[in-house]
Scaffold this active site. Structure first.
Site, PDB file in Angstrom:
ATOM      1  N   HIS A 125      -7.456  -9.647  -0.908  1.00 28.48           N
ATOM      2  CA  HIS A 125      -6.600 -10.582  -0.310  1.00 28.48           C
ATOM      3  C   HIS A 125      -6.909 -10.174   1.382  1.00 28.48           C
ATOM      4  CE1 HIS A 125      -3.700 -13.447   2.587  1.00 28.48           C
ATOM      5  NE2 HIS A 125      -3.917 -14.148   1.126  1.00 28.48           N
ATOM      6  N   ASP A 202      -1.480  -3.274  -2.061  1.00 23.16           N
ATOM      7  CA  ASP A 202      -0.686  -4.462  -2.095  1.00 23.16           C
ATOM      8  C   ASP A 202      -0.104  -4.866  -2.901  1.00 23.16           C
ATOM      9  OD1 ASP A 202      -0.539  -6.800  -1.867  1.00 23.16           O
ATOM     10  OD2 ASP A 202      -2.875  -6.958  -0.978  1.00 23.16           O
ATOM     11  N   GLN A 205       1.157  -9.268  -5.175  1.00 21.12           N
ATOM     12  CA  GLN A 205       0.673 -10.290  -7.203  1.00 21.12           C
ATOM     13  C   GLN A 205       1.351 -10.061  -8.136  1.00 21.12           C
ATOM     14  OE1 GLN A 205       0.022 -13.691  -6.684  1.00 21.12           O
ATOM     15  NE2 GLN A 205      -1.045 -14.187  -5.255  1.00 21.12           N
ATOM     16  N   LYS A 228       7.247 -14.035  -2.747  1.00 21.54           N
ATOM     17  CA  LYS A 228       5.998 -13.973  -3.823  1.00 21.54           C
ATOM     18  C   LYS A 228       7.246 -14.194  -5.425  1.00 21.54           C
ATOM     19  CE  LYS A 228       1.537 -13.815  -1.932  1.00 21.54           C
ATOM     20  NZ  LYS A 228       1.184 -14.782  -1.649  1.00 21.54           N
ATOM     21  N   CYS A 370      -8.278 -16.893   0.668  1.00 25.41           N
ATOM     22  CA  CYS A 370      -7.805 -16.070   1.703  1.00 25.41           C
ATOM     23  C   CYS A 370      -8.790 -14.749   1.207  1.00 25.41           C
ATOM     24  CB  CYS A 370      -6.123 -15.435   2.285  1.00 25.41           C
ATOM     25  SG  CYS A 370      -6.174 -17.077   2.898  1.00 25.41           S
TER      26      CYS A 370
HETATM   27  N1  7TS Z   1      -2.513 -10.314  -0.614  1.00 27.06           N
HETATM   28  C1  7TS Z   1      -1.786 -10.756  -1.435  1.00 27.06           C
HETATM   29  C2  7TS Z   1      -2.713  -9.572  -2.944  1.00 27.06           C
HETATM   30  C3  7TS Z   1      -1.774 -12.355  -2.469  1.00 27.06           C
HETATM   31  O1  7TS Z   1      -2.636 -12.116  -2.849  1.00 27.06           O
HETATM   32  C4  7TS Z   1      -0.931 -12.243  -0.721  1.00 27.06           C
HETATM   33  C5  7TS Z   1      -1.078 -13.809  -0.806  1.00 27.06           C
HETATM   34  C6  7TS Z   1      -0.744 -11.687   0.365  1.00 27.06           C
HETATM   35  C7  7TS Z   1      -1.645 -10.042   0.105  1.00 27.06           C
HETATM   36  C8  7TS Z   1      -0.454 -11.854   1.806  1.00 27.06           C
HETATM   37  O2  7TS Z   1       0.850 -12.243   1.316  1.00 27.06           O
HETATM   38  P1  7TS Z   1       1.376 -12.486   2.462  1.00 27.06           P
HETATM   39  O3  7TS Z   1       2.956 -13.437   2.058  1.00 27.06           O
HETATM   40  O4  7TS Z   1       1.489 -11.650   3.994  1.00 27.06           O
HETATM   41  O5  7TS Z   1       1.428 -14.258   3.086  1.00 27.06           O
HETATM   42  N2  7TS Z   1      -1.493 -14.135  -1.620  1.00 27.06           N
HETATM   43  C9  7TS Z   1      -1.280 -16.137  -0.894  1.00 27.06           C
HETATM   44  C10 7TS Z   1      -2.250 -16.968  -1.624  1.00 27.06           C
HETATM   45  O6  7TS Z   1      -3.112 -16.796  -3.016  1.00 27.06           O
HETATM   46  N3  7TS Z   1      -2.442 -18.074  -2.187  1.00 27.06           N
HETATM   47  O7  7TS Z   1      -1.578 -18.130  -0.599  1.00 27.06           O
HETATM   48  C11 7TS Z   1      -1.054 -16.553  -0.467  1.00 27.06           C
END
Ligand code: 7TS
Length: 417
Positions: A125, A202, A205, A228, A370
């Protein structure tokens, strides 16, 4: 609150799942973007506002003491959920993005020097790419990427070759938000450590879906987002090994993160508070604690088993449609696939697919998710559709999504790509 895994019982805890979109029941297949929230989380936040709203770490009166206790308890719950050993290892941030940036700025600033190699992967990401690009630029370091094999898994030969150049840090996604690929965190960590790299994972997910034991994995840092995994947005975790966090200076200064302040200099508060300047996201922490309690009560292992069943069913149904192309690990790799299925419906643009599915009440996402380098360079697409699941999804919702995909073909006509 369900005592054993019963999806109908679970669904009753999520008020949004009984709403309608375009006159149709909402079929929410975008949990990889953010999860829905159970009433237990909504109530925990609401109850804080209604009955003990106060700032924390002030401690002079009952409701402030209670707010502080609940906030700290949420960190203890997070530490238990990740088997972190102590809440001293649990730094609250805004989200995964903020956690990785904090790590790159605080640890990276001190430990990365000119010419050093920062290693990440081609399935990340943007939040696990851009902070490292910024650090590499600041430090004149080199940023390298482990490639993929068959567009599914990390290429282990490439990984071993890149490790032979002794990178200072290896940052990788536990689970890819596009491919759904589950990386073997423990094995990758052991290999990277053997080459002397610090390991940052990271877990955005992974943490919502599978049991994560940071001490068993052995990683140095682990990042996740509450939103999430049933909790509120605006709160995330940077887990760090205590000795690494102790040896790292804060990057944001202000109230709450200090022990004492003089006109010339200051000393830092103890872990984890030295990284949390200013008034915390108190309601976020309290809601996150309620989310962890919910996930624990349902059982993360039961959630993982149900996810896998749904994943298998969806891959089978999508595989039956000749004009649908599924990317990433398939049904033969079910044990290494979690949460997300990227796909395209012939040559129809994913935005059109998502729009037609929305007209049937089915929410999926479409675009580069992203992860532009992965989608564009590795998968060779400008965009893909993605459906993603969580504990409240049912097989019949996948059937509805499949019916809606067939409607895409009827409305637009579909040519195989
Ligand atoms: N890393 C991964 C693997 C992610 O899927 C996401 C967000 C992030 C980092 C960033 O997370 P945040 O909470 O800091 O925004 N992924 C997604 C997605 O797949 N669609 O919207 C957000």
């Amino acid at each position: 609150m369900p005592s054993s895994f019963n999806v109908d019982e679970i669904r009753r805890d999520f008020p949004i799942l009984s709403t309608k979109v375009n006159g149709k029941p909402l079929v929410y297949l975008d949990s990889a973007a953010t999860s829905q929230k159970p009433v237990q989380v909504i109530d925990a936040v609401s109850n804080y506002y209604k009955t003990y709203n106060a700032n924390i770490h002030r401690g002079m009166y009952d409701i402030s003491v209670r707010a502080t206790d609940e906030f700290v308890r949420s960190k203890e719950l997070a530490a238990g959920f990740l088997n972190a050993g102590s809440y001293r290892s649990i730094v609250y941030t805004k989200n995964t993005t903020d956690s990785i940036n904090l790590e790159a700025m605080a640890w990276g600033e001190k430990n990365i020097k000119e010419g050093d190699i920062i290693l990440t992967t081609a399935m990340e990401h943007h939040s696990n790419i851009v902070p490292w690009q910024l650090l590499a630029k600041r430090k004149k370091a080199k940023l390298e990427y482990v490639g993929l094999k068959d567009g599914k898994f990390l290429d282990m030969d490439d990984f071993r070759e890149k490790l032979s150049h002794s990178p200072k840090v290896f940052a990788f996604a536990h689970v890819s938000n596009v491919l759904g690929t589950l990386n073997s965190a423990k094995d990758l960590t052991a290999l990277a450590h053997h080459s002397g790299a610090t390991v940052v994972i990271d877990g955005a997910q992974a943490a919502p879906h599978i049991r994560v034991d940071v001490r068993d994995i052995g990683c140095d840092f682990y990042c996740l987002s509450s939103h999430k995994m049933l909790g509120p947005a605006g709160i995330g975790v940077l887990y760090g090994k205590e000795e690494l966090l102790e040896a790292t200076d804060p990057v944001i200064g202000g109230g709450d993160m200090i022990r004492s302040v003089d006109f010339d200099e200051s000393t830092w508060n103890e872990l984890p508070w030295k990284f949390e300047a200013g008034t915390a996201n108190i309601e976020g922490g309290i809601g996150f604690g309620a989310a962890i309690e919910y996930l624990t009560r349902v059982s993360i292992d039961a959630i993982a088993a149900n996810d896998s069943k749904l994943m298998g069913y969806a891959l089978k149904r999508l595989g039956e449609i000749h004009y649908v192309k599924v990317y990433g690990p398939g049904i033969e790799d079910l044990s290494r696939k979690i949460g997300s299925i990227p796909f395209n419906v012939g040559d129809v643009h994913p935005h059109d697919v998502a729009t037609i599915l929305n007209s049937e009440g089915v929410a999926i996402s479409a675009g580069h998710h992203c992860a532009m380098p992965l989608v564009r360079k590795v998968m060779g697409q400008s965009a893909v559709s993605r459906m993603s699941f969580y504990l409240y999804n049912k097989q019949e919702e996948i059937d509805k999504a499949i019916d809606a995909i067939e409607k895409v073909s009827k409305i637009l006509g579909v040519r195989n790509q």
